[in-house]
Design an enzyme around this catalytic site. Structure first.
Site, PDB file in Angstrom:
ATOM      1  N   GLU A 195      42.066 -46.624  11.148  1.00 58.13           N
ATOM      2  CA  GLU A 195      40.938 -47.196  10.432  1.00 58.13           C
ATOM      3  C   GLU A 195      39.801 -46.325  10.898  1.00 58.13           C
ATOM      4  OE1 GLU A 195      37.759 -50.317  11.654  1.00 58.13           O
ATOM      5  OE2 GLU A 195      39.653 -51.260  11.127  1.00 58.13           O
TER       6      GLU A 195
ATOM      7  N   HIS B 287      46.499 -51.769  13.674  1.00 59.43           N
ATOM      8  CA  HIS B 287      45.935 -50.489  13.307  1.00 59.43           C
ATOM      9  C   HIS B 287      45.112 -50.135  14.364  1.00 59.43           C
ATOM     10  CE1 HIS B 287      42.518 -53.254  12.328  1.00 59.43           C
ATOM     11  NE2 HIS B 287      41.633 -52.162  12.732  1.00 59.43           N
TER      12      HIS B 287
ATOM     13  N   HIS C 207      44.416 -41.499  23.402  1.00 57.93           N
ATOM     14  CA  HIS C 207      44.688 -40.789  22.165  1.00 57.93           C
ATOM     15  C   HIS C 207      45.604 -41.544  21.429  1.00 57.93           C
ATOM     16  CE1 HIS C 207      47.824 -39.693  25.248  1.00 57.93           C
ATOM     17  NE2 HIS C 207      48.788 -39.682  24.052  1.00 57.93           N
TER      18      HIS C 207
ATOM     19  N   GLU D 142      48.222 -36.520  19.960  1.00 60.06           N
ATOM     20  CA  GLU D 142      49.494 -35.855  20.417  1.00 60.06           C
ATOM     21  C   GLU D 142      50.321 -35.757  19.404  1.00 60.06           C
ATOM     22  OE1 GLU D 142      52.618 -36.539  24.364  1.00 60.06           O
ATOM     23  OE2 GLU D 142      51.048 -38.158  23.747  1.00 60.06           O
TER      24      GLU D 142
END
Length: 123
Positions: A56, A7, A75, A117
């Site tokens: 998360e 994550h 990002h 993105e």
């Protein structure tokens, strides 16, 4: 020894607003949540229903000021099967923050200013 992605984490000021954004903008759903017994934090894990990777979202009860994202050079990236429809949705939401037509990509930002993105692809 083998490692695999699990994550990424973004800290957020308004958990409900952030969850609503990620649901509308990217189709993510909360797949797991952890609430600290003392109420000091909540972790909401969001998934796309296709991969095991999770986002998360961390909410801290005592945090009131915006997070310093620096130059925001980091990002997340999502590919999408219908770039035109995605662009129209994000344009309507008012969350497009940068476009690069030459590369065929653009970025959206979430309520806390994190950049995501959007790239062509998908299934």
């Amino acid at each position: 020894m083998k490692f695999k992605f699990n994550h990424n984490n973004f800290n957020v000021l308004d958990l409900e607003k952030s969850i609503a954004f990620y649901e509308e903008a990217l189709g993510l759903k909360v797949v797991n949540e952890f609430k600290a017994p003392d109420g000091s934090f909540i972790l909401a894990y969001m998934g796309d229903g296709k991969t095991k990777h999770r986002l998360e979202l961390t909410w801290l009860r005592d945090r009131k000021e915006a997070y310093n994202l620096g130059d925001n050079e980091f990002h997340l990236a999502f590919d999408v099967d219908d770039m035109d429809a995605a662009h129209e949705l994000h344009k309507k939401m008012g969350c497009i923050c940068f476009e690069n037509p030459a590369m065929g990509i653009y970025f959206i930002n979430d309520p806390d200013g994190y950049w995501i993105e959007i790239i062509p692809g998908g299934e």
